[in-house]
Structure formats: C-alpha cells, structure tokens
Write an enzyme that holds these catalytic residues in place. Structure first.
Site, PDB file in Angstrom:
ATOM      1  N   GLY A  14      20.489   8.300 -33.362  1.00 14.69           N
ATOM      2  CA  GLY A  14      19.791   9.439 -33.267  1.00 14.69           C
ATOM      3  C   GLY A  14      18.737   9.916 -34.221  1.00 14.69           C
ATOM      4  O   GLY A  14      18.583   9.179 -35.228  1.00 14.69           O
ATOM      5  N   VAL A  16      19.098  12.618 -36.449  1.00 16.32           N
ATOM      6  CA  VAL A  16      19.760  12.997 -37.489  1.00 16.32           C
ATOM      7  C   VAL A  16      20.480  11.619 -38.110  1.00 16.32           C
ATOM      8  O   VAL A  16      20.491  11.365 -39.430  1.00 16.32           O
ATOM      9  CB  VAL A  16      20.826  13.952 -37.471  1.00 16.32           C
ATOM     10  CG1 VAL A  16      21.809  14.364 -38.360  1.00 16.32           C
ATOM     11  CG2 VAL A  16      20.062  15.144 -36.844  1.00 16.32           C
ATOM     12  N   ARG A  41      25.601   2.726 -24.716  1.00 16.90           N
ATOM     13  CA  ARG A  41      24.186   2.695 -24.292  1.00 16.90           C
ATOM     14  C   ARG A  41      23.434   1.628 -25.394  1.00 16.90           C
ATOM     15  O   ARG A  41      22.759   0.801 -25.146  1.00 16.90           O
ATOM     16  CB  ARG A  41      23.554   3.805 -24.213  1.00 16.90           C
ATOM     17  CG  ARG A  41      23.773   4.857 -23.204  1.00 16.90           C
ATOM     18  CD  ARG A  41      22.904   5.769 -22.844  1.00 16.90           C
ATOM     19  NE  ARG A  41      23.244   6.915 -24.157  1.00 16.90           N
ATOM     20  CZ  ARG A  41      24.231   7.772 -24.084  1.00 16.90           C
ATOM     21  NH1 ARG A  41      24.828   7.936 -22.929  1.00 16.90           N
ATOM     22  NH2 ARG A  41      24.463   8.413 -25.064  1.00 16.90           N
ATOM     23  N   SER A  42      23.820   1.878 -26.829  1.00 14.79           N
ATOM     24  CA  SER A  42      23.190   1.512 -27.848  1.00 14.79           C
ATOM     25  C   SER A  42      24.028   0.260 -28.668  1.00 14.79           C
ATOM     26  O   SER A  42      23.325  -0.256 -29.445  1.00 14.79           O
ATOM     27  CB  SER A  42      23.003   2.664 -29.008  1.00 14.79           C
ATOM     28  OG  SER A  42      21.969   3.298 -28.308  1.00 14.79           O
ATOM     29  N   ARG A 101      32.889  24.563 -36.921  1.00 15.49           N
ATOM     30  CA  ARG A 101      32.311  25.488 -37.942  1.00 15.49           C
ATOM     31  C   ARG A 101      33.164  26.849 -38.036  1.00 15.49           C
ATOM     32  O   ARG A 101      33.114  27.308 -39.082  1.00 15.49           O
ATOM     33  CB  ARG A 101      30.854  25.809 -37.594  1.00 15.49           C
ATOM     34  CG  ARG A 101      29.906  24.406 -37.851  1.00 15.49           C
ATOM     35  CD  ARG A 101      28.406  25.040 -37.547  1.00 15.49           C
ATOM     36  NE  ARG A 101      27.726  23.829 -37.659  1.00 15.49           N
ATOM     37  CZ  ARG A 101      26.511  23.688 -36.939  1.00 15.49           C
ATOM     38  NH1 ARG A 101      26.159  24.713 -36.157  1.00 15.49           N
ATOM     39  NH2 ARG A 101      25.964  22.451 -36.805  1.00 15.49           N
ATOM     40  N   CYS A 132      21.196  24.155 -39.230  1.00 19.15           N
ATOM     41  CA  CYS A 132      19.888  23.935 -39.878  1.00 19.15           C
ATOM     42  C   CYS A 132      19.198  25.142 -40.330  1.00 19.15           C
ATOM     43  O   CYS A 132      18.779  25.343 -41.248  1.00 19.15           O
ATOM     44  CB  CYS A 132      18.898  23.361 -39.061  1.00 19.15           C
ATOM     45  SG  CYS A 132      18.890  23.644 -37.243  1.00 19.15           S
ATOM     46  N   LYS A 216      24.885  31.534 -34.249  1.00 15.09           N
ATOM     47  CA  LYS A 216      25.279  30.721 -35.519  1.00 15.09           C
ATOM     48  C   LYS A 216      24.865  31.284 -36.704  1.00 15.09           C
ATOM     49  O   LYS A 216      25.746  31.327 -37.615  1.00 15.09           O
ATOM     50  CB  LYS A 216      24.592  29.478 -35.307  1.00 15.09           C
ATOM     51  CG  LYS A 216      25.198  28.482 -34.258  1.00 15.09           C
ATOM     52  CD  LYS A 216      24.546  27.233 -33.582  1.00 15.09           C
ATOM     53  CE  LYS A 216      24.860  26.414 -32.512  1.00 15.09           C
ATOM     54  NZ  LYS A 216      23.836  25.199 -32.020  1.00 15.09           N
ATOM     55  N   ARG A 238      11.799  28.491 -30.488  1.00 13.60           N
ATOM     56  CA  ARG A 238      11.071  27.192 -30.387  1.00 13.60           C
ATOM     57  C   ARG A 238       9.892  27.233 -30.617  1.00 13.60           C
ATOM     58  O   ARG A 238       9.362  27.942 -29.635  1.00 13.60           O
ATOM     59  CB  ARG A 238      11.828  26.438 -29.436  1.00 13.60           C
ATOM     60  CG  ARG A 238      11.571  24.914 -29.341  1.00 13.60           C
ATOM     61  CD  ARG A 238      12.522  24.397 -30.513  1.00 13.60           C
ATOM     62  NE  ARG A 238      13.754  24.110 -30.171  1.00 13.60           N
ATOM     63  CZ  ARG A 238      14.654  23.813 -30.957  1.00 13.60           C
ATOM     64  NH1 ARG A 238      14.497  23.565 -31.994  1.00 13.60           N
ATOM     65  NH2 ARG A 238      16.170  23.580 -30.470  1.00 13.60           N
ATOM     66  N   HIS A 245      11.515  23.973 -39.805  1.00 17.07           N
ATOM     67  CA  HIS A 245      11.983  25.100 -39.338  1.00 17.07           C
ATOM     68  C   HIS A 245      11.191  26.265 -40.471  1.00 17.07           C
ATOM     69  O   HIS A 245      11.212  26.038 -41.734  1.00 17.07           O
ATOM     70  CB  HIS A 245      13.215  25.443 -39.333  1.00 17.07           C
ATOM     71  CG  HIS A 245      14.039  24.782 -38.138  1.00 17.07           C
ATOM     72  ND1 HIS A 245      13.303  23.933 -37.230  1.00 17.07           N
ATOM     73  CD2 HIS A 245      15.530  24.701 -38.064  1.00 17.07           C
ATOM     74  CE1 HIS A 245      14.470  23.385 -36.395  1.00 17.07           C
ATOM     75  NE2 HIS A 245      15.507  23.958 -36.892  1.00 17.07           N
ATOM     76  N   ASN A 319      14.263  20.610 -41.143  1.00 16.30           N
ATOM     77  CA  ASN A 319      15.299  20.724 -40.380  1.00 16.30           C
ATOM     78  C   ASN A 319      16.250  19.677 -40.228  1.00 16.30           C
ATOM     79  O   ASN A 319      17.362  19.657 -40.176  1.00 16.30           O
ATOM     80  CB  ASN A 319      14.939  21.544 -39.177  1.00 16.30           C
ATOM     81  CG  ASN A 319      14.156  20.726 -38.285  1.00 16.30           C
ATOM     82  OD1 ASN A 319      13.070  20.446 -38.691  1.00 16.30           O
ATOM     83  ND2 ASN A 319      14.631  20.109 -37.209  1.00 16.30           N
TER      84      ASN A 319
END
Ligand code: NAP
Ligand code: 3JM
Length: 340
Positions: A14, A16, A41-42, A101, A132, A216, A238, A245, A319
């Site tokens: 991915g 990140v 899948r990967s 979290r 982020c 968050k 967004r 960001h 971000n």
C-alpha cells in the site's frame, strides 16, 4: 556490533507500507530481516528494500514468532484480527489504523509530543499511531501549549486524496482527465466529484453530525495532550491535492500570546519548519513544500484581532510521511533505543 531487529511491514504493497519500507532504508533503521506482508492478492510479488528483493507473503498464514516489530497499515479490521495475534507472539505492533487508538491501555504517540507514552507498549504489545491530521496539528501546537497553555482549538482541514489510499489517488487522476476532456467525472469511489471540487466529508458520519475523521482530531488530541478538558472542534474536507494535508488552526491560549513569541518558539521546535514572512510573502503549501518532506511546515501566524489570547496558523505536512509512515518509524526508533 549494535543490535538489529526483525521487522514486519503489514500492508507493504500500500501507499503507507511502501513509504515505511523506504523510510526504514533512508533512516538506516537497524533491520536484520524484513518481512513484507499483504493479502493473498499480492502474495508472491517482490518489492525492493535497498539492494534486496523481498517476496510479499500472505498475512493470514504468517507466523510472527521471532519478529521484533510489526508496522501495521492494512486497515482497521486487519489490525483488529492480526495485531493481537502478532503481539501474543512477542512482536511489538505499531499500528497505523484507528482501531486501537482510543483504548486506555494502548499508548497513542507522536514522538515530538508524548514520547514517554511509548512505555505503555508493555500493557498489550501495541502502540497506536494517530491520524495524519492530528499528528501535524499537535507537532505544531506542542511548543505553543508548553509556553502559553491552550484552552481551545478550532481547526479546518484541507486533506490530500493520498490519505484514502492508492485507489483513491488513481480515481482522482481519472476524474481529472475525464473532466479535462469535457466528459462527466464518473467516480467509482466518490459519490460526488472530487476533481476541481472540495468535499466536506472524510470517513463516516457519526450521530452528532460530525464525521469520524473530525472526531478523531477531537479524541486523539485529548489523549495525546493528556487533557480531557481541552476544547477541540474540527471540520475535515477532502481536496483535489495528491500529497500533503493543509490545516487552518485557531488556538485560544491560557496566557497572552504574540506572533513574535510564537514564531520564536516554532523556529526551534523539533520537527517544525517555520516559513512565515508576510512581507515577501512567504508561506508553505502542500504541493510546493510539504510533499515528500519530513517536517511539519508552519506559516501565516496571525494574532486574533479581538484577543491577546488567540492565534491563527496555517500548518502543512506530508500526510503519508509524517502523518503515517515516518511517525511510525520514529516510534520504532525510540522503542529500540529506550526499550528493546
Ligand atoms: P492502500 O494504498 O489502499 O493499501 C492497503 C494495504 O493493505 C495494501 O498493502 C493491501 O494489500 C493491504 N491489505 C488490504 N486488505 C488486507 C488484508 N485483508 N490482509 C492483509 N493486507 C491487506 O492504503 P494505505 O493508504 O496504504 O493505508 C492503509 C491503512 O493505513 C489505512 O486503511 C489506514 O487504516 C491506515 N492509514 C493511517 C493513516 C494515519 O493517519 N495514520 C494514514 C493513511 C492510512 P494488497 O496489495 O494485498 O491488497
Ligand atoms: C486513514 O479500516 C479502514 O477502512 C481504514 C480507514 C482509514 C483510517 C482508519 O480509520 O484507520 C483510512 C485512512 C485512517 C486513519 O488513520 O484513521
């Protein structure tokens, strides 16, 4: 020879995850063996780590025994299932999702703000990496809070599409190309057009009318600052930006504050680059300063015209780096330095 650690990156294919792999390399993290994990899948694909080519393995059948640190960024439900399993096998998990979290016995850490909280990894073998938008806001506000106290934060965000993962970036590129060719945006992932637009909607809506992304920022700020009474209110939007960001932040301080004092503190604050000169004019933006950089950039510092206890700031950061991958690797660096 100094000690080396076996590290697993979960969600390695991915946005990140791949950034985590390059940051481990850039910062010379003392990696012994690197395990790259993703879904079936990967599995079988190969990714590069320095000169090594490493085969991606299927997380669902991977055994974490002998792995010292697990950097997780494959979504909340994946962490919910596999982080406790990894922790049980003796791997310290640094989790990038929102899943853990708010759990009281799991530390939520921004190294520039509350590094001491890392010690709490001993409770459950898991450390949570904040959202982020929270991370960059608190890196910028920490020195101001230490000097003047902060009662209240009012923040509006302008968040890049990379925060939603690779598929959303591809979707924005496609929407943009379609619109430039005079055709309808036709997004598969967004209900409303994002290209050439701004959407005040990130993550799901809660019953209060706030989105979870906004909440968050409220909940994570209280936990990281260790101040359940700090008043935080957020609007998260967004924007059609790929990386970085931006945040417009208003703070109400306990003691009087001036722009000059704030600039002086931010100039020497860890992790912060001050870029604030209205005369030039000089200020940071997502695409021109933040993207691909590690720092949190601060500019446009202004006094509240009606109060000596209020300041406005403009804060931008990458971000995917400081907002996710870099913050996790910094936590891992402190973990090995102080605890493992
Ligand atoms: P992305 O580009 O869509 O990548 C998702 C990754 O998760 C891929 O490697 C994918 O592997 C893997 N994955 C998905 N389902 C899986 C499963 N069932 N088992 C194992 N691996 C699975 O998303 P991203 O932008 O990297 O973000 C990933 C996660 O990180 C997000 O869901 C979020 O929780 C967290 N995140 C946190 C922050 C933050 O603010 N701290 C910021 C961004 C993201 P495949 O190649 O096999 O599909
Ligand atoms: C950033 O579980 C998921 O679908 C992931 C959603 C997500 C999150 C999250 O809530 O973990 C996408 C992007 C975040 C985050 O950091 O909070």
């Amino acid at each position: 020879m100094s000690k080396k650690y076996n590290v697993a990156v979960v969600g390695a294919t991915g946005l990140v995850g791949e950034t985590m792999i390059s940051i481990l390399e850039e910062r010379n993290f003392p990696v012994d063996k690197l395990h790259l994990l993703a879904s079936s899948r990967s599995a079988g694909k190969t990714l590069k780590f320095g000169k090594q080519k490493i085969t991606v393995q299927d997380l669902s059948t991977f055994d974490f025994k002998g792995v010292d640190i697990g950097l997780f960024s494959a979504g909340g439900s994946v962490s919910a299932e596999h982080a406790p399993r990894a922790a049980k096998a003796g791997c310290v998990v640094i989790d990038n999702t929102s899943w853990f979290r708010q759990e009281e016995d799991i530390p939520l850490v921004v190294p520039e703000v509350n590094p001491e909280a890392i010690a709490g990894y001993k409770n459950r073998g898991i450390i949570a990496n904040p959202n982020c938008s929270t991370i960059q806001m608190l890196v910028a506000l920490k020195p101001l809070r230490d000097a003047f106290g902060i009662h209240r934060i009012i923040v509006s965000t302008y968040q890049a599409v990379s925060g939603a993962g690779r598929r959303h970036m591809e979707d924005l590129a496609k929407q943009t190309a379609l619109l430039m060719n005079g055709r309808p945006a036709d997004s598969k992932l967004y209900k409303k057009q994002l290209a050439f637009n701004v959407l005040p909607h990130i993550d799901v809506f809660e019953d209060s009318g706030y989105t979870r992304e906004e909440m968050k920022m409220v909940r994570e700020t209280r936990k990281i600052f260790g101040d359940p009474d700090i008043r935080v209110t957020a609007t998260a939007a967004r924007v059609p930006v790929f990386f970085g960001h931006s945040e417009s932040i208003y703070i109400e301080t306990r003691d009087p504050v001036t722009v000059a004092k704030a600039r002086k503190l931010l100039k020497k604050a860890p992790g912060v680059v001050l870029m604030d000169d209205p005369a030039k004019p000089r200020y940071p933006t997502a695409a021109t300063e933040a993207a691909n950089k590690d720092a949190v950039f601060v500019g446009r510092i202004r006094q509240d015209l009606d109060s000596d206890r209020g300041l406005n700031l403009w804060v931008v950061a990458d971000n995917v780096r400081k907002g996710a991958a870099l913050n996790s690797v910094q936590i891992a660096e402190l973990l090995v330095k102080e605890y493992l």
